[in-house]
Each structure stands twice: as C-alpha cells, then as structure tokens.
Design a protein around this motif. Sequence first.
Motif, PDB file in Angstrom:
ATOM      1  N   ARG A  18      44.172  46.818  44.512  1.00  0.00           N
ATOM      2  CA  ARG A  18      43.791  45.797  43.412  1.00  0.00           C
ATOM      3  C   ARG A  18      43.918  44.417  44.184  1.00  0.00           C
ATOM      4  NH1 ARG A  18      46.928  47.927  37.967  1.00  0.00           N
ATOM      5  NH2 ARG A  18      46.286  50.181  38.175  1.00  0.00           N
ATOM      6  N   GLY A  19      44.715  44.388  45.283  1.00  0.00           N
ATOM      7  CA  GLY A  19      45.193  43.073  45.668  1.00  0.00           C
ATOM      8  C   GLY A  19      44.128  42.272  46.533  1.00  0.00           C
ATOM      9  N   THR A  20      44.120  41.070  46.523  1.00  0.00           N
ATOM     10  CA  THR A  20      43.291  40.335  47.402  1.00  0.00           C
ATOM     11  C   THR A  20      43.944  38.890  47.769  1.00  0.00           C
ATOM     12  OG1 THR A  20      41.067  39.316  47.927  1.00  0.00           O
ATOM     13  CG2 THR A  20      41.951  39.349  45.618  1.00  0.00           C
ATOM     14  N   TYR A  21      43.916  38.513  49.026  1.00  0.00           N
ATOM     15  CA  TYR A  21      44.215  37.164  49.419  1.00  0.00           C
ATOM     16  C   TYR A  21      43.126  36.344  49.568  1.00  0.00           C
ATOM     17  CZ  TYR A  21      48.261  40.299  50.037  1.00  0.00           C
ATOM     18  OH  TYR A  21      48.983  41.165  49.863  1.00  0.00           O
ATOM     19  N   ASP A  22      41.656  36.554  49.231  1.00  0.00           N
ATOM     20  CA  ASP A  22      40.504  36.054  49.555  1.00  0.00           C
ATOM     21  C   ASP A  22      40.633  34.610  48.673  1.00  0.00           C
ATOM     22  OD1 ASP A  22      37.812  34.871  48.759  1.00  0.00           O
ATOM     23  OD2 ASP A  22      36.959  36.850  49.437  1.00  0.00           O
ATOM     24  N   VAL A  23      40.489  33.420  49.332  1.00  0.00           N
ATOM     25  CA  VAL A  23      40.578  32.270  48.700  1.00  0.00           C
ATOM     26  C   VAL A  23      39.349  31.938  47.850  1.00  0.00           C
ATOM     27  CG1 VAL A  23      40.434  29.556  49.155  1.00  0.00           C
ATOM     28  CG2 VAL A  23      41.933  31.039  50.778  1.00  0.00           C
ATOM     29  N   GLU A  24      38.358  32.472  47.829  1.00  0.00           N
ATOM     30  CA  GLU A  24      37.090  31.926  47.287  1.00  0.00           C
ATOM     31  C   GLU A  24      37.397  32.845  45.792  1.00  0.00           C
ATOM     32  OE1 GLU A  24      32.311  32.569  47.356  1.00  0.00           O
ATOM     33  OE2 GLU A  24      33.526  32.116  49.385  1.00  0.00           O
ATOM     34  N   SER A 162      48.021  35.048  45.942  1.00  0.00           N
ATOM     35  CA  SER A 162      47.498  36.411  45.945  1.00  0.00           C
ATOM     36  C   SER A 162      46.936  36.748  44.588  1.00  0.00           C
ATOM     37  CB  SER A 162      48.596  37.673  46.410  1.00  0.00           C
ATOM     38  OG  SER A 162      49.606  37.868  45.378  1.00  0.00           O
ATOM     39  N   ALA A 163      45.896  37.833  44.555  1.00  0.00           N
ATOM     40  CA  ALA A 163      45.297  37.963  43.286  1.00  0.00           C
ATOM     41  C   ALA A 163      45.127  39.514  43.149  1.00  0.00           C
ATOM     42  CB  ALA A 163      44.056  37.489  43.177  1.00  0.00           C
ATOM     43  N   LYS A 164      45.391  39.949  41.906  1.00  0.00           N
ATOM     44  CA  LYS A 164      45.170  41.459  41.686  1.00  0.00           C
ATOM     45  C   LYS A 164      43.904  41.505  40.581  1.00  0.00           C
ATOM     46  CE  LYS A 164      48.794  44.511  41.713  1.00  0.00           C
ATOM     47  NZ  LYS A 164      50.116  44.866  41.325  1.00  0.00           N
ATOM     48  N   ILE A 165      43.031  42.254  40.931  1.00  0.00           N
ATOM     49  CA  ILE A 165      42.027  42.455  40.116  1.00  0.00           C
ATOM     50  C   ILE A 165      41.744  44.053  39.815  1.00  0.00           C
ATOM     51  CG2 ILE A 165      39.510  42.345  39.839  1.00  0.00           C
ATOM     52  CD1 ILE A 165      39.497  39.819  42.236  1.00  0.00           C
ATOM     53  N   ARG A 166      41.828  44.229  38.687  1.00  0.00           N
ATOM     54  CA  ARG A 166      41.268  45.567  38.200  1.00  0.00           C
ATOM     55  C   ARG A 166      39.973  45.591  37.346  1.00  0.00           C
ATOM     56  NH1 ARG A 166      41.086  50.080  35.304  1.00  0.00           N
ATOM     57  NH2 ARG A 166      41.973  51.961  36.176  1.00  0.00           N
ATOM     58  N   ASP A 167      39.180  46.271  37.578  1.00  0.00           N
ATOM     59  CA  ASP A 167      37.939  46.217  36.989  1.00  0.00           C
ATOM     60  C   ASP A 167      37.095  47.290  36.953  1.00  0.00           C
ATOM     61  OD1 ASP A 167      37.141  46.065  39.635  1.00  0.00           O
ATOM     62  OD2 ASP A 167      35.903  44.412  39.333  1.00  0.00           O
ATOM     63  N   VAL A 168      37.797  48.465  36.881  1.00  0.00           N
ATOM     64  CA  VAL A 168      37.196  49.827  36.870  1.00  0.00           C
ATOM     65  C   VAL A 168      37.471  50.600  35.867  1.00  0.00           C
ATOM     66  CG1 VAL A 168      36.855  49.939  39.421  1.00  0.00           C
ATOM     67  CG2 VAL A 168      39.280  50.600  38.377  1.00  0.00           C
ATOM     68  N   GLY A 169      36.988  51.747  35.722  1.00  0.00           N
ATOM     69  CA  GLY A 169      37.170  52.723  34.750  1.00  0.00           C
ATOM     70  C   GLY A 169      38.504  53.301  34.649  1.00  0.00           C
ATOM     71  N   VAL A 170      38.681  54.356  33.840  1.00  0.00           N
ATOM     72  CA  VAL A 170      39.909  55.394  33.928  1.00  0.00           C
ATOM     73  C   VAL A 170      40.210  56.001  35.272  1.00  0.00           C
ATOM     74  CG1 VAL A 170      41.037  57.326  32.696  1.00  0.00           C
ATOM     75  CG2 VAL A 170      39.634  55.670  31.474  1.00  0.00           C
ATOM     76  N   ASN A 171      41.400  56.235  35.805  1.00  0.00           N
ATOM     77  CA  ASN A 171      42.044  57.067  37.146  1.00  0.00           C
ATOM     78  C   ASN A 171      42.820  58.173  36.327  1.00  0.00           C
ATOM     79  OD1 ASN A 171      40.598  55.988  39.014  1.00  0.00           O
ATOM     80  ND2 ASN A 171      41.741  54.145  39.068  1.00  0.00           N
ATOM     81  N   ASP A 172      42.408  59.331  36.000  1.00  0.00           N
ATOM     82  CA  ASP A 172      43.326  60.182  35.811  1.00  0.00           C
ATOM     83  C   ASP A 172      43.623  61.171  36.592  1.00  0.00           C
ATOM     84  OD1 ASP A 172      44.133  60.026  32.787  1.00  0.00           O
ATOM     85  OD2 ASP A 172      42.031  59.986  32.417  1.00  0.00           O
ATOM     86  N   GLU A 173      44.712  61.944  36.411  1.00  0.00           N
ATOM     87  CA  GLU A 173      45.059  62.940  37.418  1.00  0.00           C
ATOM     88  C   GLU A 173      43.781  63.943  37.431  1.00  0.00           C
ATOM     89  OE1 GLU A 173      47.809  63.297  39.009  1.00  0.00           O
ATOM     90  OE2 GLU A 173      48.496  61.256  38.178  1.00  0.00           O
ATOM     91  N   PRO A 174      43.603  64.446  38.724  1.00  0.00           N
ATOM     92  CA  PRO A 174      42.281  65.287  39.023  1.00  0.00           C
ATOM     93  C   PRO A 174      42.048  66.425  37.765  1.00  0.00           C
ATOM     94  CG  PRO A 174      43.371  65.052  40.921  1.00  0.00           C
ATOM     95  CD  PRO A 174      44.341  64.369  39.709  1.00  0.00           C
TER      96      PRO A 174
END
Lengths: 219, 219
Positions: A18-24, A162-174
């Motif tokens: 989820r991490g990024t160091y992208d200035v923009e 640094s930035a953290k972005i979470r923008d997705v759906g659910v992540n469950d155990e298989p």
Amino acid sequence: MKEYSKSKLNRIKRGQNRGTYDVEKINGILDAGFICFAGYIYDGKAISIPMAYGRNGDKIYLHGSQANRMLNALLEAKEASLTVMHLDGLVLARSGLHHSVNYRSVTLFGSLKKVENDADKEAALVCVMDQMISNHWDSLRPMHQQELDRTLVVEMTIETASAKIRDVGVNDEPEDYELDVWAGVVPLKMVAEKPISDEQLKENIAIPDHVLEYYEQHK
Amino acid sequence: MKEYSKSKLNRIKRGQNRGTYDVEKINGILDAGFICFAGYIYDGKAISIPMAYGRNGDKIYLHGSQANRMLNALLEAKEASLTVMHLDGLVLARSGLHHSVNYRSVTLFGSLKKVENDADKEAALVCVMDQMISNHWDSLRPMHQQELDRTLVVEMTIETASAKIRDVGVNDEPEDYELDVWAGVVPLKMVAEKPISDEQLKENIAIPDHVLEYYEQHK
C-alpha cells in the motif's frame, strides 16, 4: 516519477503493497485536505494536534498565535512530522482480522523555520487559506499589521515522506470465499452542505461564486 | 457532571471557551468515530499515526501485528496520547485570521498495557469492531487461534483528557460587520454511500440488516 528517498524514518514496513514514495501522489493526498496532525513532544510525551496547513511546492505552512505551545515546541525542535489522512471506506471482510479501511494517508518529515518577513508571512497565510478554499483571500477585508504581528507562521521543508493508499475491495483468506458470510465495502466521503450565510450579514450580499463552487465540488 | 481533572498535560490554553473536560461529552466525541491519531516517539521525533480504536468505559483498545513499530514503542513508553477529531464545517469570516473550522476533538492521556489473556484479547477486538460498525462481529467467520496469537492488543486506561468543540457561526471584529464582505459557514460531514458487495460473494447472500442500518444512519 520523482520519489522521496527511503530512510528508517519513512520506510513502510507494514503493508508495503500500500506504500508509495511518489512525490506527485503524495502532493495529491496533501492537496485533497487542509487539516494535518502534527506530532510534538511535551513533557516527554508525543501528542498529536490537528492543525490547518497549506502546501506550496515542497513547503508546508502552519500558523497560530505567537504563544501557541505546539508551534513553539516544534520550532525549538527545528523539525516535525505531519500526517494527513482521508478516510474513504469501511472494508468489511468475512473474518474480523481482515477488516480494514480504504484510505489515503501521508506522513511528512521535515525541517522547520519561523517565517519572519511580513510579505512572506502574508504569502504563507494566503497559501493556508487557499488550501481550505480557493480564490477566497482577495474577497476578504485586508489583514491589519497588528494581526500579522500577533501571528506565528512556520515553514516546513519536506525532506522525506511516504504515503499509504488502500483503495481495493475485500481481501479474505482463500478458503473463506466459500462461506455464507457477506463481505463488501461501504464507501465513505466528506461532503459539504449548502453554505449558511452569517445571521449578521448586511443585506444584499450574495454568497460569492467561489464559495458556491466549493459547495458544488464537494456536495 | 463528571469531569477529568486538569493538569498541565490536558489544560486548554488557547480557545478556552471551546474547551471541556466533561467525561460524557468526551465519550460522545470518541463514540462518533473509530480512527484516532496516536502520537509516538521514534528516533527522538514525534510521529502521528492513524489507528482504529474501540472504547469501553475508560478503556481504549488498539490492535495491530505483533511486530507493529508504533504499538511496541507505545508499550515500551507505558503511556500514550490519542487524538480524535471530527471536522464539521468551514467557518468563513470577513477577515482572514478569523477563519476557523467547526469541529469536535478530543485528546486522551493514559497508561498502557498489553492484553495477554485470549478472552480479553477477543473482547477487545470485538470492541474495536463495534466502534467501526455495530452488531457486526457475530455475522463473521469465528477467529482462528493463530490469528489471535499474531495480534497485539493494547489497552489504554484514560487518565485524563480534554475536548475542544467549535459549533458556532462566524466571530468577526465588531467593526467588520459593516463591510460588504460575505461571511458564513459551509457545513461538512462524513457520509456513507451504498454498500458494495464483494465481487466474489457467493450467490444469494444479501447485505445484512446491520450494514444497511449503518448506511441509513450515515448516508
């Protein structure tokens, strides 16, 4: 792509995907808000205080009263860390510990100095105002010298971030996808309601276009 | 009215008219959210990190991975300060420096301990979940022992706290009310949008009532 260099301060350890160091991208997250949480040390304890900020390039401006305990503590430390977060949704998984939120957050690290020159101070205050609502400053009563004198303006130069972005759906155990348990996302967002004119407003003063525009963009 | 005692840590100096130490009001602000900003000291710097929390009486629960840098730093310090803020509006005055925001914020100070017992850990995780969305835990796949083992749960006992609430209109300089300048408030609020079911959801699983209720209460 321009990136902030990684150090032990800003390197993301948990949830690296989820991490990024992208200035923009980091500037985009900063520019979507105007309230940051500043960390400062008081009596050996780390305290987080919400504050308005303005960004101009790699500079962040904060302001307050000349006696502001936090700003003075930050100036004494000559450095600071600021965090901005936007909450975008509840992520409701099939098991408790896979619950999460969608969000965009940035943590900045940088050096601080007091802005001394009057013109620079005013420019910084305009920057803080623009961050809150665009094109607003020029519609106001010009600032008095005494007001400027009473105001402490601090400039941070972003050194790393640094930035953290979470923008997705659910992540469950298989194996949990087979369960008869509902899962999904509840999107959240901050919205503006119709501007409410001051009760003591003089007659025949309309809500300015740039305020109506703010409302239209955020409703 | 039950109040937190004032010390140099939590005494409000700037904007005292907005301050309160009322336990019930403070709990109300805490219960209107589920994300706090925790301050911690890393390499001599105060960093603010957003975290989910749950409140039960005068206890606040935080959780994370057993390796979580911040939670471990807080546990080592044995104390912490947490801040919660809700942004309620832009306060647009006739002069720049009378601009403000309407908000409700709380800063808590307290002692920390690790929750060791499995039953207590699970109760704390249920509390954190309830803070995010009520009546949800029982609809989920029960927690595995291994998940519980991997999770670090921290309990904070609130020792002192203060809140600041601004929920009024514009406060301008007396002589500025005569100006032909618009002033007013733009209310802001966090809203939920319709729940979006996971794409991989099994057929015929409806959105649970308590999730629809959350949406209805927050839309």
